[in-house]
Design an enzyme around this catalytic site. Structure first.
Site, PDB file in Angstrom:
ATOM      1  N   HIS A  72       0.793  -1.237   0.000  1.00 20.69           N
ATOM      2  CA  HIS A  72       0.000   0.000   0.000  1.00 20.69           C
ATOM      3  C   HIS A  72       0.823   1.284   0.000  1.00 20.69           C
ATOM      4  CE1 HIS A  72       0.893   0.061   4.336  1.00 20.69           C
ATOM      5  NE2 HIS A  72       0.589   1.340   4.296  1.00 20.69           N
TER       6      HIS A  72
HETATM    7  C1  UD1 Z   1      -2.051   6.106   5.357  1.00 20.64           C
HETATM    8  C2  UD1 Z   1      -0.760   6.651   5.957  1.00 20.64           C
HETATM    9  C3  UD1 Z   1       0.304   5.576   5.914  1.00 20.64           C
HETATM   10  C4  UD1 Z   1      -0.169   4.308   6.560  1.00 20.64           C
HETATM   11  C5  UD1 Z   1      -1.510   3.863   5.968  1.00 20.64           C
HETATM   12  C6  UD1 Z   1      -2.036   2.704   6.759  1.00 20.64           C
HETATM   13  C7  UD1 Z   1      -0.446   9.064   5.577  1.00 20.64           C
HETATM   14  C8  UD1 Z   1       0.279  10.092   4.800  1.00 20.64           C
HETATM   15  N1  UD1 Z   1      -0.275   7.799   5.185  1.00 20.64           N
HETATM   16  O1  UD1 Z   1      -1.783   5.807   3.990  1.00 20.64           O
HETATM   17  O2  UD1 Z   1       1.450   6.034   6.618  1.00 20.64           O
HETATM   18  O3  UD1 Z   1       0.785   3.302   6.371  1.00 20.64           O
HETATM   19  O4  UD1 Z   1      -2.448   4.943   6.059  1.00 20.64           O
HETATM   20  O5  UD1 Z   1      -2.978   1.964   6.066  1.00 20.64           O
HETATM   21  O6  UD1 Z   1      -1.143   9.394   6.503  1.00 20.64           O
HETATM   22  N2  UD1 Z   1      -9.029   4.890   0.890  1.00 20.64           N
HETATM   23  C9  UD1 Z   1     -10.263   4.302   0.787  1.00 20.64           C
HETATM   24  N3  UD1 Z   1     -10.933   4.002   1.929  1.00 20.64           N
HETATM   25  C10 UD1 Z   1     -10.448   4.260   3.164  1.00 20.64           C
HETATM   26  C11 UD1 Z   1      -9.198   4.856   3.255  1.00 20.64           C
HETATM   27  C12 UD1 Z   1      -8.503   5.172   2.110  1.00 20.64           C
HETATM   28  O7  UD1 Z   1     -10.760   4.043  -0.309  1.00 20.64           O
HETATM   29  O8  UD1 Z   1     -11.112   3.934   4.168  1.00 20.64           O
HETATM   30  C13 UD1 Z   1      -8.294   5.179  -0.363  1.00 20.64           C
HETATM   31  C14 UD1 Z   1      -8.630   6.548  -0.933  1.00 20.64           C
HETATM   32  O9  UD1 Z   1      -8.601   6.436  -2.325  1.00 20.64           O
HETATM   33  C15 UD1 Z   1      -7.454   7.395  -0.470  1.00 20.64           C
HETATM   34  C16 UD1 Z   1      -6.313   6.397  -0.483  1.00 20.64           C
HETATM   35  O10 UD1 Z   1      -6.902   5.156  -0.094  1.00 20.64           O
HETATM   36  O11 UD1 Z   1      -7.204   8.484  -1.287  1.00 20.64           O
HETATM   37  C17 UD1 Z   1      -5.177   6.738   0.439  1.00 20.64           C
HETATM   38  O12 UD1 Z   1      -5.649   6.926   1.784  1.00 20.64           O
HETATM   39  P1  UD1 Z   1      -4.806   7.851   2.795  1.00 20.64           P
HETATM   40  O13 UD1 Z   1      -5.410   7.760   4.139  1.00 20.64           O
HETATM   41  O14 UD1 Z   1      -4.599   9.201   2.233  1.00 20.64           O
HETATM   42  O15 UD1 Z   1      -3.377   7.192   2.796  1.00 20.64           O
HETATM   43  P2  UD1 Z   1      -2.953   5.674   2.936  1.00 20.64           P
HETATM   44  O16 UD1 Z   1      -2.308   5.264   1.683  1.00 20.64           O
HETATM   45  O17 UD1 Z   1      -4.070   4.893   3.478  1.00 20.64           O
HETATM   46  N1  UDP Z   2      -3.892  -5.145   8.927  1.00 21.07           N
HETATM   47  C1  UDP Z   2      -5.175  -5.652   9.038  1.00 21.07           C
HETATM   48  N2  UDP Z   2      -5.807  -6.061   7.893  1.00 21.07           N
HETATM   49  C2  UDP Z   2      -5.238  -5.992   6.669  1.00 21.07           C
HETATM   50  C3  UDP Z   2      -3.929  -5.471   6.567  1.00 21.07           C
HETATM   51  C4  UDP Z   2      -3.290  -5.038   7.713  1.00 21.07           C
HETATM   52  O1  UDP Z   2      -5.714  -5.749  10.138  1.00 21.07           O
HETATM   53  O2  UDP Z   2      -5.878  -6.381   5.686  1.00 21.07           O
HETATM   54  C5  UDP Z   2      -3.204  -4.689  10.147  1.00 21.07           C
HETATM   55  C6  UDP Z   2      -1.870  -5.323  10.372  1.00 21.07           C
HETATM   56  O3  UDP Z   2      -2.005  -6.555  11.036  1.00 21.07           O
HETATM   57  C7  UDP Z   2      -1.150  -4.266  11.199  1.00 21.07           C
HETATM   58  C8  UDP Z   2      -1.710  -2.980  10.654  1.00 21.07           C
HETATM   59  O4  UDP Z   2      -2.925  -3.310  10.012  1.00 21.07           O
HETATM   60  O5  UDP Z   2      -1.487  -4.378  12.561  1.00 21.07           O
HETATM   61  C9  UDP Z   2      -0.750  -2.388   9.676  1.00 21.07           C
HETATM   62  O6  UDP Z   2      -1.361  -1.375   8.988  1.00 21.07           O
HETATM   63  P1  UDP Z   2      -0.918  -0.911   7.538  1.00 21.07           P
HETATM   64  O7  UDP Z   2      -0.166  -1.966   6.858  1.00 21.07           O
HETATM   65  O8  UDP Z   2      -2.135  -0.395   6.881  1.00 21.07           O
HETATM   66  O9  UDP Z   2      -0.020   0.362   7.839  1.00 21.07           O
HETATM   67  P2  UDP Z   2       1.483   0.604   8.308  1.00 21.07           P
HETATM   68  O10 UDP Z   2       1.780  -0.270   9.461  1.00 21.07           O
HETATM   69  O11 UDP Z   2       2.370   0.342   7.128  1.00 21.07           O
HETATM   70  O12 UDP Z   2       1.497   2.062   8.639  1.00 21.07           O
END
Ligand code: UD1
Ligand code: UDP
Length: 382
Positions: A219
């Site tokens: 991601h």
């Molecule tokens: C964010 C964090 C990242 C973290 C990740 C965990 C920042 C800058 N990044 O990244 O550090 O590792 O969360 O998962 O804060 N979207 C959906 N539904 C949701 C959420 C997101 O469709 O419920 C999609 C949207 O298209 C959105 C994109 O995901 O634009 C990115 O979401 P965003 O929260 O901006 O960043 P992440 O990539 O999730």
């Molecule tokens: N996780 C989850 N379901 C998923 C993928 C990840 O519950 O489908 C959990 C995972 O076990 C961990 C956390 O989400 O505890 C990690 O989040 P993510 O990978 O989104 O973000 P990051 O840690 O890279 O910020």
């Protein structure tokens, strides 16, 4: 009695917050009141609500419903909403997790109105400022009053940036206190480990055999947004799966799911769709994730949390990033950094799956980091 405002927003923060809420409920209910603010950064049912239901986290007192957006717009909307709540609630501190835009927004909102910042997962560094997370965590650390680092490396990073290892009391933003506290995510993994398999059917639902599948997650923005990198990652996973006739389970973050259509080569995408081994599913719950981590052959991920959980459950891990903040994993020899390099990924898979002497020392605390953090907050924020 102290009142804290906890900010959560993204999936991993909701999970991390469960550890502190549990410690407060079990041991500090008479002395710590927690107000939970969900920024709404993540909002899909399987990116947010599922964790509240499953992990026993109290429902948020506030939800800012900011949703997705550009970094500036999303962060600004959060800052304004958090500031309003802080002015109303007047807490002794704001508690922030990790390195997302929700973390940064909380740090800016609170520090400007002189509310002490408690940063959980402080000190981690990738030394790569093209990562939005690196900016967020550096900014948050440098306005914090109490900084809890999960690792010795994180503690060391803070001292390298000028934080005093032994600051005299009382602590404030100009005289912060740094700790090596252990990892609240480890607290959670231990706590939920036993029930994970009893309470989920994710293995049978996806026709997975114990020890016979790769668990992958992808991601990170530089992987999803850059077609060359995304194609290299999926090509490597596809080739490994075909060559070894091994299942790949990929619970896919919505960011990546949306971008596959645009950024993945159509021919490759079609082959993956037709493969009986390559299983792309929606994000799973935390208990399902633990069940998968405990039973897979190997983890391949660009997630911070997932690479660590692989280690907790004694699985090797291919890190699909150019670097990691969790350097101990690589030093232990249980994880290999490959970046989005097809050949390196294939080689790392071969190396890690043929190793027989892996050791997984206890690097992330004793499973009681959240209790320690509560005790310190109570002592120093009163
Ligand atoms: C964010 C964090 C990242 C973290 C990740 C965990 C920042 C800058 N990044 O990244 O550090 O590792 O969360 O998962 O804060 N979207 C959906 N539904 C949701 C959420 C997101 O469709 O419920 C999609 C949207 O298209 C959105 C994109 O995901 O634009 C990115 O979401 P965003 O929260 O901006 O960043 P992440 O990539 O999730
Ligand atoms: N996780 C989850 N379901 C998923 C993928 C990840 O519950 O489908 C959990 C995972 O076990 C961990 C956390 O989400 O505890 C990690 O989040 P993510 O990978 O989104 O973000 P990051 O840690 O890279 O910020």
């Amino acid at each position: 009695m102290i009142k804290i405002v906890t900010i959560i927003g993204a999936r991993p923060q909701i999970i991390k917050a469960a550890a502190l809420s549990r410690a407060i409920k079990n041991k500090f209910s008479a002395s710590i009141t927690e107000i939970i603010v969900h920024t709404g950064q993540h909002y899909d049912e399987n990116m947010s609500q599922v964790f509240f239901d499953e992990l026993g986290i109290p429902a948020p007192n506030y939800n800012l419903n900011v949703g997705s957006g550009s970094h500036g717009k999303q962060t600004a909307t959060m800052i304004s909403g958090i500031e309003e709540i802080l002015l109303q609630e007047k807490p002794q501190a704001i508690v922030l997790y990790g390195d997302t835009n929700s973390t940064l927004a909380g740090a800016i909102a609170a520090s400007k109105i002189h509310i002490p910042v408690v940063h959980i997962e402080a000190g981690l560094r990738s030394f790569n400022k093209t990562m939005p997370e690196e900016i967020n965590r550096i900014m948050c650390d440098h306005v914090s009053t109490l900084l809890f680092s999960p690792t010795q490396t994180g503690f060391q990073n803070l001292t390298n940036e000028g934080f005093k290892a032994k600051a005299p009391k009382p602590y404030n933003a100009n005289n912060p206190k740094i700790y090596h506290s252990g990892d609240v995510m480890y607290d959670n993994s231990i706590y939920f480990s036993e029930v994970a398999e009893q309470k989920t059917t994710v293995l049978s639902k996806n026709s997975l055999e114990k020890g016979q599948f790769i668990l992958a997650t992808i991601h990170r923005n530089n992987n999803t947004d850059e077609p060359v990198r995304l194609n290299a990652l999926f090509t490597a996973l596809y080739k490994i799966s075909e060559q070894h006739q091994l299942d790949v389970l990929l619970p896919l973050h919505p960011r990546t799911a949306k971008l596959l259509e645009f950024n993945l080569d159509h021919e490759l995408h079609n082959k993956i769709k037709a493969s009986k081994h390559f299983k792309i599913i929606p994000p799973v719950s935390f208990l399902e994730m633990i069940a998968l981590e405990k039973n897979c052959r190997i983890v391949m991920t660009d997630s911070g949390g997932v690479q660590k959980e692989a280690f907790y459950f004694e699985k090797p891990c291919v890190i699909l990033r150019p670097e990691t903040e969790w350097v101990e994993l690589v030093e232990c020899g249980t994880a290999i950094i490959t970046d989005a390099n097809e050949q390196k990924i294939i080689e790392a898979f071969a190396t890690l799956t043929s190793k027989t002497d892996m050791k997984f020392p206890q690097l992330y605390g004793d499973g009681k980091a959240a209790e320690f953090i509560c005790g310190e907050m109570l002592e120093h924020l009163n």
